[in-house]
Design a protein around this motif. Structure first.
Motif, PDB file in Angstrom:
ATOM      1  N   HIS A 174       0.813  -1.219   0.000  1.00 19.77           N
ATOM      2  CA  HIS A 174       0.000   0.000   0.000  1.00 19.77           C
ATOM      3  C   HIS A 174       0.847   1.270   0.000  1.00 19.77           C
ATOM      4  CE1 HIS A 174      -3.185  -2.815   0.787  1.00 19.77           C
ATOM      5  NE2 HIS A 174      -2.693  -3.125   1.975  1.00 19.77           N
ATOM      6  N   THR A 175       2.069   1.160  -0.512  1.00 17.72           N
ATOM      7  CA  THR A 175       2.930   2.336  -0.639  1.00 17.72           C
ATOM      8  C   THR A 175       2.353   3.305  -1.660  1.00 17.72           C
ATOM      9  OG1 THR A 175       4.974   1.220   0.025  1.00 17.72           O
ATOM     10  CG2 THR A 175       5.204   3.107  -1.428  1.00 17.72           C
ATOM     11  N   LYS A 176       2.462   4.607  -1.348  1.00 20.39           N
ATOM     12  CA  LYS A 176       2.029   5.663  -2.261  1.00 20.39           C
ATOM     13  C   LYS A 176       3.237   6.153  -3.071  1.00 20.39           C
ATOM     14  CE  LYS A 176      -2.215   5.771  -0.782  1.00 20.39           C
ATOM     15  NZ  LYS A 176      -3.350   5.395  -1.645  1.00 20.39           N
ATOM     16  N   TYR A 177       2.981   6.522  -4.321  1.00 23.93           N
ATOM     17  CA  TYR A 177       4.049   6.961  -5.218  1.00 23.93           C
ATOM     18  C   TYR A 177       3.811   8.414  -5.628  1.00 23.93           C
ATOM     19  CZ  TYR A 177       5.695   2.156  -5.602  1.00 23.93           C
ATOM     20  OH  TYR A 177       6.200   0.918  -5.314  1.00 23.93           O
ATOM     21  N   ILE A 178       4.858   9.231  -5.466  1.00 21.41           N
ATOM     22  CA  ILE A 178       4.766  10.640  -5.821  1.00 21.41           C
ATOM     23  C   ILE A 178       6.049  11.079  -6.514  1.00 21.41           C
ATOM     24  CG2 ILE A 178       3.257  11.134  -3.842  1.00 21.41           C
ATOM     25  CD1 ILE A 178       5.634  12.546  -2.520  1.00 21.41           C
ATOM     26  N   SER A 179       5.965  12.213  -7.199  1.00 24.37           N
ATOM     27  CA  SER A 179       7.152  12.852  -7.760  1.00 24.37           C
ATOM     28  C   SER A 179       6.840  14.328  -7.940  1.00 24.37           C
ATOM     29  CB  SER A 179       7.550  12.214  -9.094  1.00 24.37           C
ATOM     30  OG  SER A 179       8.814  12.715  -9.522  1.00 24.37           O
ATOM     31  N   ILE A 180       7.828  15.082  -8.397  1.00 27.83           N
ATOM     32  CA  ILE A 180       7.644  16.505  -8.640  1.00 27.83           C
ATOM     33  C   ILE A 180       8.312  16.860  -9.961  1.00 27.83           C
ATOM     34  CG2 ILE A 180       9.719  17.128  -7.322  1.00 27.83           C
ATOM     35  CD1 ILE A 180       8.216  19.708  -6.472  1.00 27.83           C
ATOM     36  N   ILE A 181       7.653  17.706 -10.743  1.00 21.09           N
ATOM     37  CA  ILE A 181       8.200  18.134 -12.029  1.00 21.09           C
ATOM     38  C   ILE A 181       8.122  19.649 -12.123  1.00 21.09           C
ATOM     39  CG2 ILE A 181       7.700  15.962 -13.210  1.00 21.09           C
ATOM     40  CD1 ILE A 181       5.208  17.240 -14.389  1.00 21.09           C
ATOM     41  N   ARG A 182       8.767  20.188 -13.158  1.00 17.22           N
ATOM     42  CA  ARG A 182       8.893  21.630 -13.305  1.00 17.22           C
ATOM     43  C   ARG A 182       8.812  21.993 -14.777  1.00 17.22           C
ATOM     44  NH1 ARG A 182      14.411  24.747 -11.221  1.00 17.22           N
ATOM     45  NH2 ARG A 182      13.723  26.909 -11.540  1.00 17.22           N
ATOM     46  N   ASP A 183       8.373  23.201 -15.071  1.00 13.36           N
ATOM     47  CA  ASP A 183       8.365  23.672 -16.453  1.00 13.36           C
ATOM     48  C   ASP A 183       9.733  23.385 -17.069  1.00 13.36           C
ATOM     49  OD1 ASP A 183       8.805  25.395 -18.734  1.00 13.36           O
ATOM     50  OD2 ASP A 183       7.025  26.509 -18.131  1.00 13.36           O
ATOM     51  N   ASN A 246      15.294  15.981 -21.516  1.00 14.18           N
ATOM     52  CA  ASN A 246      14.161  15.176 -21.033  1.00 14.18           C
ATOM     53  C   ASN A 246      14.494  14.382 -19.769  1.00 14.18           C
ATOM     54  OD1 ASN A 246      12.258  15.767 -23.260  1.00 14.18           O
ATOM     55  ND2 ASN A 246      13.763  14.668 -24.503  1.00 14.18           N
ATOM     56  N   SER A 247      15.227  14.983 -18.872  1.00 12.85           N
ATOM     57  CA  SER A 247      15.679  14.236 -17.695  1.00 12.85           C
ATOM     58  C   SER A 247      14.536  13.906 -16.734  1.00 12.85           C
ATOM     59  CB  SER A 247      16.764  15.025 -16.946  1.00 12.85           C
ATOM     60  OG  SER A 247      16.224  16.175 -16.325  1.00 12.85           O
ATOM     61  N   GLN A 248      13.470  14.707 -16.752  1.00 16.41           N
ATOM     62  CA  GLN A 248      12.381  14.442 -15.811  1.00 16.41           C
ATOM     63  C   GLN A 248      11.629  13.158 -16.170  1.00 16.41           C
ATOM     64  OE1 GLN A 248      10.359  18.297 -14.384  1.00 16.41           O
ATOM     65  NE2 GLN A 248      11.197  18.917 -16.376  1.00 16.41           N
ATOM     66  N   ILE A 249      11.242  13.032 -17.422  1.00 13.85           N
ATOM     67  CA  ILE A 249      10.513  11.827 -17.814  1.00 13.85           C
ATOM     68  C   ILE A 249      11.459  10.624 -17.864  1.00 13.85           C
ATOM     69  CG2 ILE A 249      10.759  12.006 -20.342  1.00 13.85           C
ATOM     70  CD1 ILE A 249       7.708  11.288 -20.444  1.00 13.85           C
ATOM     71  N   TYR A 250      12.761  10.874 -18.051  1.00 11.05           N
ATOM     72  CA  TYR A 250      13.730   9.787 -17.967  1.00 11.05           C
ATOM     73  C   TYR A 250      13.789   9.245 -16.543  1.00 11.05           C
ATOM     74  CZ  TYR A 250      18.072   7.143 -18.403  1.00 11.05           C
ATOM     75  OH  TYR A 250      19.017   6.133 -18.399  1.00 11.05           O
ATOM     76  N   ASP A 332       9.547  16.018 -21.946  1.00 15.41           N
ATOM     77  CA  ASP A 332       9.293  16.664 -20.652  1.00 15.41           C
ATOM     78  C   ASP A 332       8.155  17.669 -20.754  1.00 15.41           C
ATOM     79  OD1 ASP A 332      11.088  15.264 -19.147  1.00 15.41           O
ATOM     80  OD2 ASP A 332      12.535  16.899 -18.902  1.00 15.41           O
ATOM     81  N   TRP A 333       8.071  18.358 -21.896  1.00 15.15           N
ATOM     82  CA  TRP A 333       7.005  19.351 -22.073  1.00 15.15           C
ATOM     83  C   TRP A 333       5.636  18.674 -22.101  1.00 15.15           C
ATOM     84  CZ3 TRP A 333       5.811  24.009 -21.105  1.00 15.15           C
ATOM     85  CH2 TRP A 333       4.727  24.621 -21.734  1.00 15.15           C
TER      86      TRP A 333
END
Length: 424
Positions: A174-183, A246-250, A332-333
């Motif tokens: 039941h672990t929750k998964y989160i992340s953060i991204i930026r313009d 594209n490092s965020q989606i990578y 990433d966009w």
């Protein structure tokens, strides 16, 4: 036989009941009004350490009472979290929030025991062999007792590539998964500055003005990206190539071979929406934290923060340069555009009190910033660092100290080898 009570005694009893009732009402009212506005109440049970008394009662008593009434609900705090820490996205500030939460709730973290300064995995594959070879054991588990590693970790909040299949093998259920991204424009400009992409210019660097570095890189991005593949960074050959497009989606699992395939990109984005409980946005950090608080049944005290790794200055980019950055980071966009929409859908579903709660949270954060910090900001490699007020509470120390100090607290407690000096 009749019992006769004199008139003075009757009056005394009435006064006694009135006084007792008034005292009871005052105690309950005080607890309600002060309870939400005093962060030290949040710390009374943490390792027996009482926090500093630094928040005065809010003047908005009605709002505080409403908040307390909402907290008396059936949900329980979500303690099991995987946070995929993306690069240059305010992720360090979010990481310290999660680390502090796990520290005070005595939770087990997934750390790379060989990276004793930060616990990161970066792009190391999370194979079963690497899990045994690299993982710091959970709390109260002996190093090498691998049978007790499986599904026994509460939190993972480091640089690591998202791999749901492998993560489910060692995280608790039941672990929750989160992340953060930026313009991507702001994120890539920050990455350029931090990772020094201008090194790709080689000997030509000295002939290029600093204010032309980004434009020069973008004018021949394929050539300069290829150059980064052949340069060392942090003892890894070609590491900066992964950070340069594209490092965020990578970080979130898309392989570089699909950076130009819109079908695969959009499919990945949709899958991430299904598999992640929340994707925060750096540009709307406070709004995102408020959504996190509600979804995870956390308290306001859990999401208070000091900014970490905050730069002093940023480059001003022309519209033409911004367009080139978006083209280079198209994947990433697309990722950012999608989750920008979903965040505001969550804000809408939050309800009509969102703005009121947001203002209340910012008020608390403003107060703690001034009460926990020493009032001075230190410049450190183009960035701002804060330090706790002298003789402040443990809570204030963990919220105001630099990221390294908080990491050492968490790592030290779980580290059976005791590499670091133990904090008292």
């Amino acid at each position: 036989m009749a019992v006769v009570i004199s008139l003075p005694k009757i009056r005394w009893l009435r006064l006694s009941f009135i006084f007792t009732g008034a005292l009871t009402f005052y105690m309950v009212y005080t607890a309600v009004v002060w309870g939400k506005g005093r962060i030290d109440s949040y710390m009374l049970t943490w390792n027996g350490v009482k926090g500093a008394d630094f928040l005065t009662p809010s003047t908005n008593h009605r709002h505080i009472q409403q908040q307390l009434a909402e907290n008396v609900k059936t949900c329980s705090p979500r303690n099991q979290i995987v946070f995929i820490k993306t690069h240059k996205t305010a992720s360090t500030t979010l990481q310290t929030i999660i680390n502090r939460f796990g520290f005070f709730y005595n939770l087990s973290f997934v750390f790379n025991k060989n990276y004793i300064n930060n616990g990161h995995f970066y792009f190391i594959p999370l194979t079963p062999r690497n899990q045994k070879r690299l993982f710091l054991p959970p709390l109260n588990v002996r190093l090498g007792d691998y049978s007790n590693y499986s599904n026994n970790f509460d939190i993972m909040a480091v640089h690591v590539r998202y791999n749901r299949v492998e993560m489910e093998k060692f995280m608790k259920k039941h672990t929750k998964y989160i992340s953060i991204i930026r313009d991507p424009v702001a994120q890539w400009e920050s990455a350029f500055d931090f990772f020094k992409f201008q090194d790709a210019f080689g000997s030509a660097l000295s002939r290029i003005p600093e204010d032309k570095w980004i434009e020069t890189f973008l004018d021949n991005s394929s050539f300069h990206l290829e150059s980064l593949k052949h340069l060392w960074y942090e003892n890894v050959l070609g590491l900066r190539w992964y950070y340069a497009q594209n490092s965020q989606i990578y970080d979130l699992g898309l392989d570089s071979t699909s950076f130009h395939d819109d079908v695969v990109i959009n499919g990945t984005v949709k899958r991430l929406e299904q598999e992640f409980d929340l994707i925060l946005l750096a540009e709307y950090f406070d709004e995102s934290l408020l959504i996190l608080k509600k979804q995870f049944c956390w308290k306001y005290e859990d999401i208070l923060y000091f900014p970490k790794n905050k730069r002093l200055t940023r480059r001003q980019l022309s519209d033409h340069v911004q367009m080139k950055i978006r083209n280079l980071n198209r994947a990433d966009w697309l990722l950012y555009s999608h989750f920008n929409r979903t965040l505001w859908e969550k804000v809408k579903s939050y309800g009509p009190k969102f703005d009121e709660d947001l203002n209340y949270f910012r008020h608390l954060n403003h107060r703690i910033f001034h009460e926990c910090g020493n009032g001075n900001a230190t410049r450190f490699y183009k960035r701002v660092e804060y330090t706790p007020r002298r003789n402040s509470s443990l809570f204030c120390q963990t919220i105001a100290e630099d990221k390294q100090s908080l990491f050492r607290r968490v790592f030290n407690r779980q580290n059976p080898m005791k590499i670091y000096h133990v904090y008292k």
